[in-house]
Structure formats: structure tokens, C-alpha cells
Design a protein around this motif. Structure first.
Motif, mmCIF file in Angstrom:
data_model
loop_
_atom_site.group_PDB
_atom_site.id
_atom_site.type_symbol
_atom_site.label_atom_id
_atom_site.label_comp_id
_atom_site.label_asym_id
_atom_site.label_seq_id
_atom_site.Cartn_x
_atom_site.Cartn_y
_atom_site.Cartn_z
ATOM 1 N N SER A 1 0.847 -1.206 0.000
ATOM 2 C CA SER A 1 0.000 0.000 0.000
ATOM 3 C C SER A 1 0.878 1.250 0.000
ATOM 4 C CB SER A 1 -0.913 0.032 1.232
ATOM 5 O OG SER A 1 -1.796 -1.070 1.243
ATOM 6 N N PHE A 2 0.540 2.218 -0.836
ATOM 7 C CA PHE A 2 1.189 3.533 -0.864
ATOM 8 C C PHE A 2 0.390 4.430 -1.797
ATOM 9 C CE2 PHE A 2 3.119 1.226 -4.359
ATOM 10 C CZ PHE A 2 3.135 2.155 -5.396
ATOM 11 N N SER A 3 0.651 5.712 -1.745
ATOM 12 C CA SER A 3 -0.021 6.661 -2.645
ATOM 13 C C SER A 3 1.003 7.658 -3.170
ATOM 14 C CB SER A 3 -1.152 7.401 -1.916
ATOM 15 O OG SER A 3 -0.637 8.124 -0.828
ATOM 16 N N LEU A 4 0.704 8.196 -4.330
ATOM 17 C CA LEU A 4 1.620 9.105 -5.017
ATOM 18 C C LEU A 4 0.821 10.187 -5.710
ATOM 19 C CD1 LEU A 4 4.701 9.327 -5.734
ATOM 20 C CD2 LEU A 4 4.179 8.032 -7.814
ATOM 21 N N LYS A 5 1.229 11.429 -5.527
ATOM 22 C CA LYS A 5 0.532 12.545 -6.169
ATOM 23 C C LYS A 5 1.169 12.870 -7.516
ATOM 24 C CE LYS A 5 -0.944 14.725 -1.840
ATOM 25 N NZ LYS A 5 -0.863 15.936 -0.984
ATOM 26 N N LYS A 6 0.389 13.495 -8.373
ATOM 27 C CA LYS A 6 0.879 13.846 -9.694
ATOM 28 C C LYS A 6 2.099 14.749 -9.572
ATOM 29 C CE LYS A 6 -0.236 16.069 -14.057
ATOM 30 N NZ LYS A 6 -1.170 16.876 -14.841
ATOM 31 N N GLY A 7 3.123 14.457 -10.371
ATOM 32 C CA GLY A 7 4.339 15.259 -10.387
ATOM 33 C C GLY A 7 5.379 14.805 -9.394
ATOM 34 N N GLU A 8 5.018 13.928 -8.466
ATOM 35 C CA GLU A 8 5.993 13.458 -7.482
ATOM 36 C C GLU A 8 6.907 12.394 -8.087
ATOM 37 O OE1 GLU A 8 4.052 14.077 -3.072
ATOM 38 O OE2 GLU A 8 3.685 12.162 -4.095
ATOM 39 N N VAL A 9 8.056 12.211 -7.409
ATOM 40 C CA VAL A 9 9.011 11.176 -7.813
ATOM 41 C C VAL A 9 9.045 10.122 -6.716
ATOM 42 C CG1 VAL A 9 11.411 10.658 -8.365
ATOM 43 C CG2 VAL A 9 10.403 12.830 -9.122
ATOM 44 N N LEU A 10 8.794 8.875 -7.108
ATOM 45 C CA LEU A 10 8.835 7.761 -6.173
ATOM 46 C C LEU A 10 10.040 6.894 -6.492
ATOM 47 C CD1 LEU A 10 7.571 5.878 -3.987
ATOM 48 C CD2 LEU A 10 6.343 4.753 -5.873
ATOM 49 N N GLN B 1 7.202 10.312 -11.738
ATOM 50 C CA GLN B 1 8.281 9.374 -12.014
ATOM 51 C C GLN B 1 8.324 8.280 -10.950
ATOM 52 O OE1 GLN B 1 12.039 11.535 -12.629
ATOM 53 N NE2 GLN B 1 10.831 13.365 -13.060
ATOM 54 N N VAL B 2 8.439 7.041 -11.413
ATOM 55 C CA VAL B 2 8.626 5.902 -10.522
ATOM 56 C C VAL B 2 9.936 5.249 -10.941
ATOM 57 C CG1 VAL B 2 7.683 3.735 -9.661
ATOM 58 C CG2 VAL B 2 6.134 5.584 -10.334
ATOM 59 N N ILE B 3 10.924 5.267 -10.038
ATOM 60 C CA ILE B 3 12.289 4.882 -10.409
ATOM 61 C C ILE B 3 12.786 3.737 -9.528
ATOM 62 C CG2 ILE B 3 14.664 5.690 -10.691
ATOM 63 C CD1 ILE B 3 13.529 8.546 -10.845
ATOM 64 N N ILE B 4 13.231 2.670 -10.184
ATOM 65 C CA ILE B 4 13.973 1.609 -9.510
ATOM 66 C C ILE B 4 15.435 1.798 -9.880
ATOM 67 C CG2 ILE B 4 14.379 -0.869 -9.343
ATOM 68 C CD1 ILE B 4 11.497 -1.336 -10.106
ATOM 69 N N ALA B 5 16.317 1.849 -8.895
ATOM 70 C CA ALA B 5 17.728 2.083 -9.192
ATOM 71 C C ALA B 5 18.601 1.180 -8.346
ATOM 72 C CB ALA B 5 18.084 3.541 -8.941
ATOM 73 N N HIS B 6 19.634 0.603 -8.984
ATOM 74 C CA HIS B 6 20.569 -0.203 -8.199
ATOM 75 C C HIS B 6 21.584 0.689 -7.503
ATOM 76 C CE1 HIS B 6 23.034 0.478 -11.734
ATOM 77 N NE2 HIS B 6 24.065 -0.076 -11.132
ATOM 78 N N ARG B 7 21.780 1.914 -8.051
ATOM 79 C CA ARG B 7 22.596 2.906 -7.348
ATOM 80 C C ARG B 7 21.630 3.855 -6.644
ATOM 81 N NH1 ARG B 7 26.346 2.553 -12.021
ATOM 82 N NH2 ARG B 7 25.189 4.176 -13.113
ATOM 83 N N HIS C 1 16.955 12.237 -4.615
ATOM 84 C CA HIS C 1 16.129 13.445 -4.737
ATOM 85 C C HIS C 1 14.640 13.116 -4.888
ATOM 86 C CE1 HIS C 1 19.774 15.748 -4.986
ATOM 87 N NE2 HIS C 1 20.172 15.108 -6.086
ATOM 88 N N ALA C 2 14.277 11.860 -4.701
ATOM 89 C CA ALA C 2 12.871 11.451 -4.825
ATOM 90 C C ALA C 2 12.042 12.068 -3.701
ATOM 91 C CB ALA C 2 12.762 9.935 -4.791
ATOM 92 N N ASP C 3 10.792 12.377 -4.012
ATOM 93 C CA ASP C 3 9.896 12.921 -2.984
ATOM 94 C C ASP C 3 9.580 11.858 -1.941
ATOM 95 O OD1 ASP C 3 9.323 15.600 -4.173
ATOM 96 O OD2 ASP C 3 8.569 14.351 -5.809
ATOM 97 N N LYS C 4 9.406 10.613 -2.428
ATOM 98 C CA LYS C 4 9.097 9.517 -1.523
ATOM 99 C C LYS C 4 9.892 8.288 -1.939
ATOM 100 C CE LYS C 4 4.381 11.079 -0.479
ATOM 101 N NZ LYS C 4 2.936 10.781 -0.589
ATOM 102 N N ILE C 5 10.178 7.440 -0.967
ATOM 103 C CA ILE C 5 10.898 6.196 -1.230
ATOM 104 C C ILE C 5 10.103 5.045 -0.641
ATOM 105 C CG2 ILE C 5 12.968 4.834 -0.709
ATOM 106 C CD1 ILE C 5 14.562 7.428 -0.855
ATOM 107 N N LEU C 6 9.968 3.987 -1.453
ATOM 108 C CA LEU C 6 9.281 2.769 -1.023
ATOM 109 C C LEU C 6 10.332 1.679 -0.892
ATOM 110 C CD1 LEU C 6 6.419 1.364 -0.641
ATOM 111 C CD2 LEU C 6 6.662 0.660 -3.029
ATOM 112 N N PHE C 7 10.482 1.141 0.320
ATOM 113 C CA PHE C 7 11.488 0.103 0.558
ATOM 114 C C PHE C 7 10.786 -1.235 0.756
ATOM 115 C CE2 PHE C 7 14.355 -2.206 3.612
ATOM 116 C CZ PHE C 7 15.333 -2.500 2.665
#
Length: 589
Positions: free
Chosen positions: A368-377, A535-541, A547-553
Motif C-alpha cells: 500500500s502507498f499513494s503518489l501525487k501527480k508530479g511526485e518522484v517515487l 516518475q517511478v524509479i527503480i535504481a541499483h545505485r 532526490h525522490a519525494d518519496k521512497i518505497l522500501f
């Protein structure tokens, strides 16, 4: 073979081809039997054979002479009639074969189109069950086999029965006594052929499954040729191929063994019937020579169809199996594409207790999570934690097992696939490109100006490289992108995503093959797009998502922490450890 007739009836032109093909086959049958009758009459024409005119042939010759006015005593007249019948027979024979071949080719084309189009509309989950070798075999090899079998099918199950009925009718009219031998002999031919047919179909089922595995081996070994050479596995690869090839050969030999048995059986039974008819006709029934000659010649017409039936039967059985296999694919339910139209993504994206499994293996549990328009996850987690799977759920590449995903309050399963997926631009770990120009791979036939293409390519740090190529944006990308490096393919994939002008950008380790400078430039571009594109970003680095607005771990498919970078650092020891390790690696580099 219902799939064949579905293919025929689906297109009006095919129906006409099929009708004309059948008429030609019937024409061949009729004129072939007439040819036999005229030949018998020709043999008996002329004054030197007057004494041999007895029985049914005598009645036919008298009818030709008295009713139609044909001079049966003129050898040249009868020869001319024989040649005319022969010419018509040849013409019908040509058109019957030509039209059947054309129809088979076009049916094959339509089957390939239908099967490929259906595959494009199947859910992604389907492709986890079938590998590329199996699917390519069904689209190409099975469709070709059906086309090859179509001519055999028409010959065996349309022309042959018609020939048998006509021939038996003529034989019965000449002598019902001799026809008893014929009626007893035909089942004796058919029964062993039926047994052989069942055996061939059974072997064909197994063989065509082995064909899929055989094709998969070839594709695997060609795709992994660099690994094979790096580990010096050439001998291992060759031996594995030989084993699969030997299995295929063994099944081919079995089919040919049973296939070849059919002709000797047919030949023996037909010869036995012919000898029996000659013996009974001459010694017991005292038939006229003319009648017996025509009867035997007519009976010999059965030999061809029965021999053909036996020879083509294996091909028909392969076609039936191939049709069943294609039907297995065509009956898989397509993705449900209908639904409401979502005009634009305007305010939020939400996951609520989403669960997903691959078969019995649970991958995501109550996410469960939520994301607003324009945010970076930013999404982080160890390998196998479900990060890439989560991205696939956004655009319904997979459907959730339970839980809800909403865009602007609308459940995504209630939104049409076209309306939903046009909101997303995706950059996956493995960039895929068609064997086409760079320009075509960037725009996919959309009306996009060169200026827009150049701007997107510059943002993705690939424009300068493209301009060094001799043909620039018209350079053709080779199969599997062989003429591009991993970093170049990723940058092209990013440029393609930017040109899509979507509302939501999904990046699945999209910078993994980039050098540090290119990654830094791309991060700057993505930062500038904050507020404009979600933006929804998966990164190994992990520095990529700092600089993401929110992080999902994620850990083992479950949400361990969600919030700002600092909040996740404070609440998830696993993330803090990954962050420190990532910093150490980047510092050492």
C-alpha cells in the motif's frame, strides 16, 4: 480440421477459391472415368472388333451410334473423342492442383496473421508459460504444416470418396456380381489404414512437442553464443544439440515407417481384388472381353485414390495435430481491453493492499502507498523483493491477485487498456528495438518532428552519438541491437520514453548501463521534470533516487518503509545498510 474451414469461410475470396477447387476436383474425377469408358469404346471400335461387342459396352456403342450420331466404326472419330476427353481432364487437373495450392498458401498467411495478432493481445502471464521457441513453432511451423496438409485433406476426404462412389457405381452397373468382391475388398483396405492413421497421429503429437523443445534449444544456444564461447562450452552445446536432433530423427523414422507400410498394404489388397475379379469374370460369369476390360480399367481408378490416401494420410495427421496446437493458443483468453476512458492523469495514484503471485509463489503481499501527480517515487529493495513486478502492475501487464490500484480514484481494471497504457512511458532493464531505423524505433510511426526527436535524444545524452553515424537517425538497428552498446541502447530507450509524452514515467534500473557522467546528466533532466511528469524509479545505485519525494522500501514483497529519504533511513535498518554500502561503492569508484 475445423480451423481450416474457419480460415476458408472467414474471407469471401477464399470461399470462391475453395468452391472452384472442389469443382475442378470433381471435373477431374468425372473426366477420368469418362476417359476409361471412351478408351474401352475406342478399343472395340472398327469393323475388326464387331464380334467382341457384347454386354454393357455394346449398349453404350449402340447408343453413341444411333442417338448421338457418332460413327463408332470410325477409329479416327473415336480417337478424336478420346483426345477431347483427355484434354478436358488435363485442364481440370491443372486447375484443381493450382487452386488448391493457392488456397493453401493464403490460408497459411491468414493463420499466421491471426495467430500472431492473437499473441499480441494475450496477457503477459501467458508468456511466462511458453518460451519463444514454442511460440515461434506454433506461429510459423504449425501454420505451414496446416497449409501443406490442406491439399492432402481435400484430396483424401473430398476427391477420394467421390471417386470411390463414382467408380463403384460404374462397376455395379457393369456387373453386380463382380462388385460383391469389390465391396468386400474395400473394407479390407480401409481397416489397416485406420490403424496406421491412429498410430501416426499419436506419434505426431509427441513429435511436434519435441519440435518445440528442439527449436528452443537452437534459439537458446544462438542467443547465448557469447556465453558459450566465453566458457568454452562449444562441445557441450554441440552434444546437447545432437541429442535433441537424434530424438527428432527417431520420431521422424517412426512416422515414415508407418507411412510407408500403408502403400504396400494398399497395393497388395488392390492387386488381390483385381486378380479375383479377372478370375471370376472370365471363368464363372463368362463376361464379354470389352466389359471386363472396362471393369478392370475402372477398378484400377480406385488404386490411385487409395494409394494417394495412404501416402497423404501422414501429412493430414500432422496437419490435424498442428491445427489442435494452434487452437490451443487461439483459445487462450485475451486481455480485457474494454473499459472507461481516462481523459488525463490529474492528481493521484494509489496502491491498496495489493497482493500478487507467480503461480504459488507470492511476490507481493499487501503493498500500500499513494503518489501525487508530479511526485518522484524511488523504489528500493534487495534482489527478488518484487520491485520490477510492482512496476508491471501499474499498467496492468499483470493483474493483481487481490487489492486495488487506482488512478485518480478509478480502478485500473475499469479503465480501457489503451487509455491506461498511453499514460505510461516505460524504460526497462533490457531495452528492446526492432530491426529498423533509429528514427522509427524512437517514434513508432507517430507524427513527431525532427526537432522534438533531437530534443529528447539530447536529454537522453544520445544525440551526439547518433550524429556521428553515417546515416544519423536513419541508421538501421541490427537484430537484438547488435550494433549498439548496452549504454547506447538504454539511452535510446530513455529518449523513446521521453518522446511518448506520457503522464507517468516508469524507470526500471534504466541507468544501470550508463557511465557516471551520462547518469549525472540524466538525473539532472529527471530532476528538471519534477512536477511535470510523475516518475517511478527503480535504481541499483541509490544515489539516483536521493532526490525522490518519496521512497518505497521492499523486503520479500512487503513494504518495510515508505516516506521521505530520511524517514525511510530512520525506520528501516535494511535500507540504511544498503544506503551506506552504495555510498562506499560510489566513493571507491
Amino acid at each position: 480440421m475445423k480451423i481450416l474451414f474457419d480460415a476458408v469461410l472467414r474471407v469471401r475470396k477464399h470461399v470462391w477459391l475453395f468452391v472452384f477447387s472442389l469443382l475442378s476436383l470433381l471435373g477431374v474425377t468425372i473426366f477420368s472415368i469418362l476417359e476409361t469408358g471412351v478408351f474401352g469404346a475406342l478399343a472395340m471400335s472398327g469393323s475388326g472388333f464387331q464380334g467382341l461387342r457384347t454386354g454393357k459396352i455394346a449398349q453404350i456403342l449402340t447408343y453413341l451410334d444411333q442417338t448421338l450420331g457418332i460413327d463408332i466404326d470410325s477409329f479416327s472419330t473415336m480417337l478424336t473423342l478420346f483426345l477431347i476427353v483427355g484434354i478436358f481432364n488435363a485442364v481440370f487437373l491443372f486447375f484443381s492442383r493450382f487452386l488448391a495450392k493457392i488456397l493453401a498458401v493464403r490460408i497459411c498467411r491468414d493463420l499466421r496473421n491471426t495467430c500472431f495478432a492473437h499473441l499480441q493481445k494475450l496477457p503477459l502471464a501467458f508468456f511466462t508459460k511458453y518460451d519463444r521457441g514454442k511460440l515461434s513453432t506454433r506461429v510459423i511451423t504449425d501454420a505451414n504444416q496446416i497449409a501443406l496438409s490442406f491439399n492432402s485433406f481435400i484430396t483424401n476426404y473430398v476427391q477420394t470418396p467421390f471417386i470411390v462412389l463414382c467408380t463403384m457405381g460404374v462397376c455395379l452397373s457393369l456387373s453386380w456380381q463382380l462388385s460383391i468382391i469389390l465391396f468386400l475388398g474395400v473394407p479390407a483396405v480401409i481397416y489397416p489404414l485406420r490403424l496406421i492413421t491412429r498410430k501416426i497421429r499419436k506419434i505426431s503429437h509427441v513429435m511436434q512437442k519435441k519440435q518445440e523443445s528442439f527449436t528452443s534449444v537452437i534459439i537458446d544456444h544462438l542467443s547465448g553464443i557469447s556465453t558459450i564461447k566465453a566458457y568454452q562450452l562449444e562441445d557441450y552445446s554441440i552434444e546437447r544439440y545432437k541429442k535433441e536432433n537424434a530424438k527428432m530423427t527417431a520420431y521422424d523414422e517412426k512416422i515414415y515407417k508407418y507411412d510407408m507400410m500403408s502403400r504396400p498394404i494398399t497395393h497388395f489388397m488392390m492387386t488381390a481384388m483385381l486378380l479375383g475379379i479377372l478370375f471370376v469374370g472370365l471363368h464363372f460369369l463368362k463376361m464379354g472381353v470389352a466389359d471386363l476390360i472396362v471393369y478392370c480399367l475402372t477398378l484400377h481408378k480406385l488404386y490411385g485414390p487409395f494409394k494417394q490416401f495412404a501416402e497423404e494420410n501422414a501429412n493430414v495427421q500432422r496437419g490435424i495435430v498442428a491445427a489442435e496446437r494452434i487452437n490451443d493458443v487461439l483459445h487462450v483468453k485475451e486481455e480485457r481491453a474494454t473499459g472507461e476512458i481516462l481523459p488525463a492523469y490529474s492528481h493521484s495514484l494509489e496502491f491498496e493492499k495489493v497482493c500478487f503471485s507467480y503461480g504459488t509463489e507470492e511476490v507481493l503481499s499487501e503493498v500500500s502507498f499513494s503518489l501525487k501527480k508530479g511526485e518522484v517515487l524511488g523504489i528500493a529493495g534487495s534482489t527478488g523483493s518484487g520491485k520490477s513486478t510492482l512496476l508491471k502492475l501499474f499498467s496492468r501487464l499483470y493483474d493483481v491477485d487481490s487489492g486495488k490500484i487506482r488512478i485518480d480514484g478509478e480502478l485500473i481494471e475499469d479503465i480501457s487498456l489503451k487509455s491506461l497504457r498511453e499514460k505510461f512511458a516505460v524504460v526497462s532493464q533490457e531495452a528492446f528495438f526492432f530491426n529498423d531505423t533509429i528514427r522509427s524505433n524512437l517514434i513508432f510511426d507517430k507524427d513527431i518532428s525532427d526537432e522534438e526527436i533531437h530534443v529528447a535524444a539530447k536529454k537522453a545524452c544520445i544525440h551526439d552519438f547518433i550524429m556521428t553515424l553515417e546515416d544519423g537517425y536513419d541508421t538501421v538497428i541490427e537484430e537484438m541491437g547488435k550494433n549498439l552498446s548496452g549504454g547506447q541502447k538504454q539511452r535510446l530507450s530513455i529518449a523513446r520514453a521521453l518522446l511518448r509524452d506520457a503522464s507517468i514515467l516508469l524507470l526500471d534500473e534504466a541507468t544501470s548501463a550508463l557511465d557516471a557522467i551520462s547518469e549525472q546528466r540524466l538525473s539532472k533532466v529527471l530532476t528538471e521534470m519534477k512536477g511535470e511528469m510523475t516518475q517511478v524509479i527503480i535504481a541499483h545505485r541509490l544515489s539516483t533516487i536521493q532526490h525522490a519525494d518519496k521512497i518505497l522500501f521492499l523486503e520479500h514483497g512487503k513494504v518495510k518503509a515508505f516516506g521521505t529519504l530520511q524517514q525511510v533511513m530512520d525506520s528501516a535498518d535494511g535500507f540504511a545498510a544498503m544506503w551506506e554500502a552504495s555510498k562506499l561503492i560510489e566513493t571507491s569508484v
